[in-house]
Design a protein around this motif. Structure first.
Motif, PDB file in Angstrom:
ATOM      1  N   UNK A 105      24.303  21.361  39.836  1.00 21.49           N
ATOM      2  CA  UNK A 105      22.662  22.004  39.385  1.00 21.49           C
ATOM      3  C   UNK A 105      21.829  21.000  40.383  1.00 21.49           C
ATOM      4  N   UNK A 106      22.006  19.884  40.241  1.00 24.02           N
ATOM      5  CA  UNK A 106      21.084  19.058  40.729  1.00 24.02           C
ATOM      6  C   UNK A 106      20.859  19.106  42.157  1.00 24.02           C
ATOM      7  N   UNK A 107      21.913  19.403  42.806  1.00 18.59           N
ATOM      8  CA  UNK A 107      21.943  19.570  44.239  1.00 18.59           C
ATOM      9  C   UNK A 107      20.915  20.608  44.916  1.00 18.59           C
ATOM     10  N   UNK A 108      20.691  21.432  44.009  1.00 15.90           N
ATOM     11  CA  UNK A 108      19.648  22.748  44.605  1.00 15.90           C
ATOM     12  C   UNK A 108      18.263  22.111  44.320  1.00 15.90           C
ATOM     13  N   UNK A 109      17.832  21.920  45.499  1.00 13.47           N
ATOM     14  CA  UNK A 109      16.507  21.625  45.623  1.00 13.47           C
ATOM     15  C   UNK A 109      15.316  22.217  44.905  1.00 13.47           C
ATOM     16  N   UNK A 110      15.700  23.616  44.571  1.00 12.45           N
ATOM     17  CA  UNK A 110      14.573  24.691  43.856  1.00 12.45           C
ATOM     18  C   UNK A 110      14.906  24.147  42.322  1.00 12.45           C
ATOM     19  N   UNK A 111      15.879  23.420  41.782  1.00 14.12           N
ATOM     20  CA  UNK A 111      15.908  23.110  40.454  1.00 14.12           C
ATOM     21  C   UNK A 111      15.037  22.247  39.998  1.00 14.12           C
ATOM     22  N   UNK A 112      14.152  22.723  38.815  1.00 12.67           N
ATOM     23  CA  UNK A 112      12.901  22.167  38.450  1.00 12.67           C
ATOM     24  C   UNK A 112      13.417  21.355  36.932  1.00 12.67           C
ATOM     25  N   UNK A 113      14.397  22.052  36.149  1.00 11.44           N
ATOM     26  CA  UNK A 113      14.585  21.343  34.812  1.00 11.44           C
ATOM     27  C   UNK A 113      16.044  22.066  34.697  1.00 11.44           C
ATOM     28  N   UNK A 114      16.605  21.377  33.424  1.00 11.03           N
ATOM     29  CA  UNK A 114      17.777  21.840  32.767  1.00 11.03           C
ATOM     30  C   UNK A 114      17.484  22.057  31.351  1.00 11.03           C
ATOM     31  N   UNK A 115      17.819  23.480  30.834  1.00 19.68           N
ATOM     32  CA  UNK A 115      17.808  23.563  29.300  1.00 19.68           C
ATOM     33  C   UNK A 115      19.293  23.321  28.897  1.00 19.68           C
ATOM     34  N   UNK A 116      19.636  22.210  28.406  1.00 20.85           N
ATOM     35  CA  UNK A 116      20.938  21.902  28.032  1.00 20.85           C
ATOM     36  C   UNK A 116      21.383  20.590  28.388  1.00 20.85           C
ATOM     37  N   UNK A 117      22.529  19.934  28.474  1.00 22.25           N
ATOM     38  CA  UNK A 117      23.632  20.692  27.936  1.00 22.25           C
ATOM     39  C   UNK A 117      23.283  20.985  26.393  1.00 22.25           C
ATOM     40  N   UNK A 118      24.610  21.921  25.807  1.00 19.00           N
ATOM     41  CA  UNK A 118      24.253  22.372  24.610  1.00 19.00           C
ATOM     42  C   UNK A 118      25.054  21.355  23.622  1.00 19.00           C
ATOM     43  N   UNK A 119      26.043  20.370  24.003  1.00 20.45           N
ATOM     44  CA  UNK A 119      26.693  19.617  23.080  1.00 20.45           C
ATOM     45  C   UNK A 119      26.337  18.224  23.504  1.00 20.45           C
ATOM     46  N   UNK A 120      26.761  17.279  22.456  1.00 23.88           N
ATOM     47  CA  UNK A 120      26.873  16.020  22.607  1.00 23.88           C
ATOM     48  C   UNK A 120      27.310  15.335  23.550  1.00 23.88           C
ATOM     49  N   UNK A 121      28.835  15.591  23.700  1.00 21.15           N
ATOM     50  CA  UNK A 121      29.768  15.187  24.720  1.00 21.15           C
ATOM     51  C   UNK A 121      29.315  15.410  25.903  1.00 21.15           C
ATOM     52  N   UNK A 122      29.163  16.578  26.343  1.00 18.54           N
ATOM     53  CA  UNK A 122      28.942  16.968  27.662  1.00 18.54           C
ATOM     54  C   UNK A 122      27.324  16.286  28.079  1.00 18.54           C
ATOM     55  N   UNK A 123      26.537  16.142  27.120  1.00 16.66           N
ATOM     56  CA  UNK A 123      25.184  15.506  27.539  1.00 16.66           C
ATOM     57  C   UNK A 123      25.343  14.107  27.558  1.00 16.66           C
ATOM     58  N   UNK A 124      26.277  13.653  27.063  1.00 12.90           N
ATOM     59  CA  UNK A 124      26.450  11.917  27.142  1.00 12.90           C
ATOM     60  C   UNK A 124      26.959  11.470  28.692  1.00 12.90           C
ATOM     61  N   UNK A 125      27.934  12.648  29.174  1.00 15.99           N
ATOM     62  CA  UNK A 125      28.478  12.279  30.506  1.00 15.99           C
ATOM     63  C   UNK A 125      27.404  12.711  31.655  1.00 15.99           C
ATOM     64  N   UNK A 126      26.717  13.734  31.226  1.00 19.65           N
ATOM     65  CA  UNK A 126      26.016  14.447  32.313  1.00 19.65           C
ATOM     66  C   UNK A 126      24.470  13.945  32.574  1.00 19.65           C
ATOM     67  N   UNK A 127      24.080  13.132  31.429  1.00 18.42           N
ATOM     68  CA  UNK A 127      22.682  12.750  31.274  1.00 18.42           C
ATOM     69  C   UNK A 127      22.246  11.768  32.434  1.00 18.42           C
ATOM     70  N   UNK A 128      23.197  11.148  32.928  1.00 22.29           N
ATOM     71  CA  UNK A 128      22.786   9.736  33.702  1.00 22.29           C
ATOM     72  C   UNK A 128      22.777  10.629  35.439  1.00 22.29           C
ATOM     73  N   UNK A 129      23.240  11.795  35.334  1.00 21.73           N
ATOM     74  CA  UNK A 129      23.200  12.479  36.870  1.00 21.73           C
ATOM     75  C   UNK A 129      21.804  13.033  36.845  1.00 21.73           C
TER      76      UNK A 129
END
Length: 282
Positions: A105-129
């Motif tokens: 998702x972040x490799x796309x230069x047109x990405x302006x924001x993320x609505x998500x992740x939905x669950x706490x576990x995936x948010x914990x590991x994706x947040x720093x990215x």
């Protein structure tokens, strides 16, 4: 450029996600379809990532429908200057899938924001990215309190934390349902375990026995149900998701443990309400 656009999108999608949640995703469409506010020669990508398939899709799909509706409203009713395009990634709610999808998702230069992740576990590991890429993420449903302690400048939460939910659940169990003793179970996830621990702390002496963990990859919870049944509790609180909560109710009732079953927001799914064996569960 991405940072300036992202600041605008944080404010816009905070409002739109709340609107979508209130409407329940009742209207179909939106997503990557073109908006009705006129032609545009540029696009801004809004990413979303969560459980779109698998057992947890009963939770993820309604969230996704609300986000789709939010994008549709934004394209039709707001003069944004660019058309919003929704790009979804299906993590099935699993933390081990999240980092790779977040990178995509972040490799796309047109990405302006993320609505998500939905669950706490995936948010914990994706947040720093997302944080390192400078992309705002607005989770509509990840409630683990410790997510706010990671120092992420781009992290926003649109719901209360499990600490807040735990106190409300404890008050409901004792003050509304009038239960004197409660057994606590959880699925050992980044969401379910902290919620269960919070409810136990709020209940204090009303908790019977040890907190009992299940393995959500299994389907036979008879040993854990026997363990909580032996406590003689008036009710059971489960920290986890709908699929396992439904099984606990079925197997507990079959085992003669016919008590009040209560869970948190992770079990809020139409499938629970439609299951005859779950009547009376909250």
């Amino acid at each position: 450029m991405r940072r300036r656009r992202s600041i605008v999108m944080v404010a816009l999608f905070s409002a739109l996600t709340l609107l979508a949640a209130a409407c329940g995703g009742g209207e179909e469409g939106g997503g990557s379809a073109g908006g009705g506010g006129g032609a545009s020669d540029c696009t801004w990508v809004v990413g979303t990532m969560g459980a779109l398939s698998g057992d947890a899709a009963t939770i993820g799909q309604p969230i996704f429908a609300g986000i789709e509706y939010g994008v549709k409203v934004a394209n039709e009713d707001f003069d944004l200057g660019c058309e919003l395009v929704l790009e979804e990634e299906d993590s099935q709610g699993l933390p081990d899938k999240a980092p790779q999808l977040a990178q995509s998702l972040v490799q796309n230069e047109e990405t302006v924001g993320i609505v998500g992740p939905y669950f706490s576990g995936e948010t914990e590991v994706a947040g720093e990215i997302f944080n390192e890429a400078g992309v705002p993420m607005l989770t509509p449903s990840a409630t683990n309190p410790t997510l706010s302690e990671n120092g992420w400048d781009t992290f926003f939460r649109l719901v209360g934390t499990d600490a807040q939910q735990a106190q409300e659940a404890a008050d409901f169990l004792t003050d509304v349902r009038g239960l004197k003793t409660v057994a606590i179970m959880h699925d050992n996830s980044e969401y379910g375990k902290p919620l269960a621990e919070g409810v136990a702390a709020a209940l204090g002496d009303a908790v019977t026995g040890e907190l009992v963990a299940i393995n959500p990859e299994e389907t036979d919870f008879s040993a854990q149900i026997s363990q909580v049944k032996q406590t003689g509790a008036d009710g059971v609180f489960f920290g986890g998701y709908q699929a396992e909560f439904t099984e606990i109710i079925k197997q507990g009732t079959d085992a003669g443990f016919d008590v009040q079953y209560v869970s948190g927001d992770g079990s809020k799914a139409p499938e629970l309400a439609d299951d005859p064996s779950a009547q009376g569960a909250v």
